[in-house]
Scaffold this active site. Sequence first.
Site, short mmCIF file in Angstrom:
data_model
loop_
_atom_site.label_atom_id
_atom_site.label_comp_id
_atom_site.label_asym_id
_atom_site.label_seq_id
_atom_site.Cartn_x
_atom_site.Cartn_y
_atom_site.Cartn_z
CG ASN A 1 0.55 5.45 3.63
OD1 ASN A 1 -0.03 6.21 4.39
ND2 ASN A 1 -0.04 4.42 3.06
CE LYS B 1 -3.26 5.43 0.35
NZ LYS B 1 -3.25 4.13 1.09
CG ASP C 1 -0.72 3.03 7.18
OD1 ASP C 1 -1.82 3.41 6.80
OD2 ASP C 1 -0.55 2.04 7.94
CB THR D 1 -6.16 4.35 -3.58
OG1 THR D 1 -4.74 4.38 -3.73
CG2 THR D 1 -6.55 5.04 -2.29
CG ASP E 1 -1.89 1.13 1.21
OD1 ASP E 1 -2.37 1.53 2.27
OD2 ASP E 1 -2.13 1.64 0.11
C1 Q7Q Z 1 -1.83 2.01 11.61
O1 Q7Q Z 1 -0.93 3.09 11.54
C2 Q7Q Z 1 0.41 2.72 11.30
C3 Q7Q Z 1 1.31 3.95 11.36
O2 Q7Q Z 1 0.85 4.86 10.39
C4 Q7Q Z 1 1.38 6.13 10.40
C5 Q7Q Z 1 2.42 6.54 11.23
C6 Q7Q Z 1 2.85 7.87 11.22
C7 Q7Q Z 1 2.25 8.78 10.35
C8 Q7Q Z 1 1.23 8.37 9.49
C9 Q7Q Z 1 0.80 7.03 9.52
O3 Q7Q Z 1 -0.20 6.53 8.74
C10 Q7Q Z 1 -0.80 7.35 7.76
C11 Q7Q Z 1 -1.67 8.38 8.43
O4 Q7Q Z 1 -2.08 8.21 9.58
N1 Q7Q Z 1 -1.96 9.55 7.74
C12 Q7Q Z 1 -1.82 9.61 6.28
C13 Q7Q Z 1 -2.37 10.79 8.40
C14 Q7Q Z 1 -1.23 11.50 9.11
C15 Q7Q Z 1 -0.06 11.84 8.20
N2 Q7Q Z 1 1.23 11.88 8.91
C16 Q7Q Z 1 1.79 13.16 9.12
C17 Q7Q Z 1 3.15 13.19 9.73
C18 Q7Q Z 1 3.94 14.31 9.76
N3 Q7Q Z 1 5.09 14.06 10.42
C19 Q7Q Z 1 5.08 12.75 10.84
N4 Q7Q Z 1 6.01 12.07 11.53
C20 Q7Q Z 1 5.77 10.79 11.81
N5 Q7Q Z 1 4.63 10.13 11.42
C21 Q7Q Z 1 3.69 10.79 10.72
C22 Q7Q Z 1 3.89 12.15 10.42
N6 Q7Q Z 1 2.60 10.13 10.30
#
Ligand code: Q7Q
Length: 277
Positions: free
Chosen positions: A143, A140, A156, A173, A138
């Site tokens: 992620n 994209k 993710d 998607t 997945d």
């Molecule tokens: C089941 O989950 C497994 C872990 O998934 C994630 C871990 C960390 C993530 C995002 C993850 O999944 C995608 C998701 O939630 N979005 C697309 C919304 C938030 C976007 N991130 C924004 C972001 C900005 N600086 C970051 N530094 C670390 N991690 C981040 C971000 N996001």
Amino acid sequence: QQKYPRDKPWSLDDFEIGKPLGKGKFGRVYLAREKKSQYIVALKVIFKDQIEKYKLNNQLGREMEIQSKLNHPNVLRLFGWFHDAHHIYLILEYCHGGELYKLLSKIGHLSEHQAATYIASLTKALAYCHQKNVIHRDIKPENLLLDFEGRLKIADFGWSVQSTSKRKTMCGTLDYLAPEMVENRAHDYAVDNWTLGVLCYEFLYGAPPFEAENQIDTFKRIVAVDLSFPSTPPVSVEAKNLIRLLLVKDSSKRLSLQKILEHPWIVQNADPNGTCN
Ligand SMILES: COCCOc1ccc2cc1OCC(=O)N(C)CCCNCc1c[nH]c3ncnc(c13)N2
């Protein structure tokens, strides 16, 4: 100074919560700081009822098992997790640069240097995951994250699987899915090679190769491998050659991850330390 890995379970009281970083399908991600060490992390808060509603408990559990064992410079680190009555909390490496997809939509398309650097980073991350029997499936732009130095991190693993056999579950998607996935046929690691071709095209042109008005038309374009290259922005012949070697219907004929790293376009354009600053 606490010892690592910790014996005491984490709890929300261990953290000061900062600004929201974004909203995902099952929860939000926040900037956070661990109080004792003052260490900055990302905290993903997942709603238990959302997970239960979609029967994803073991899927999430599997994903956390997988991600906590992965340790690679281009894979977002999962340091730990905890839960309370209504939420599951993931303690994650923080990426100051945010989502690559926001950078892409802001500047339209990446330079060949940036695109090659990120494709090389993704390829190395996938080679590492595949040797650990993990297919991401997945990948994209939303992620894909950038850290403080502009280094790419895959976030993710929501749909990743620990796989030794062919997988048949649908996910993601359509734009990034290989023909064998959209046709719901058996698929294996080579789906991630296809996705690298889709991403390389999107990094260079600013839109995915099989984009269409609706999902049916995208589906038709993917299964027909209806690939064409616009005349603008100008893209090198080598880049188009690599994309053509990845967007191949027969999954056994797609360029291997090792061969991607040896491809002339990658060798000539990718930044060796992955930061392309
Ligand atoms: C089941 O989950 C497994 C872990 O998934 C994630 C871990 C960390 C993530 C995002 C993850 O999944 C995608 C998701 O939630 N979005 C697309 C919304 C938030 C976007 N991130 C924004 C972001 C900005 N600086 C970051 N530094 C670390 N991690 C981040 C971000 N996001």
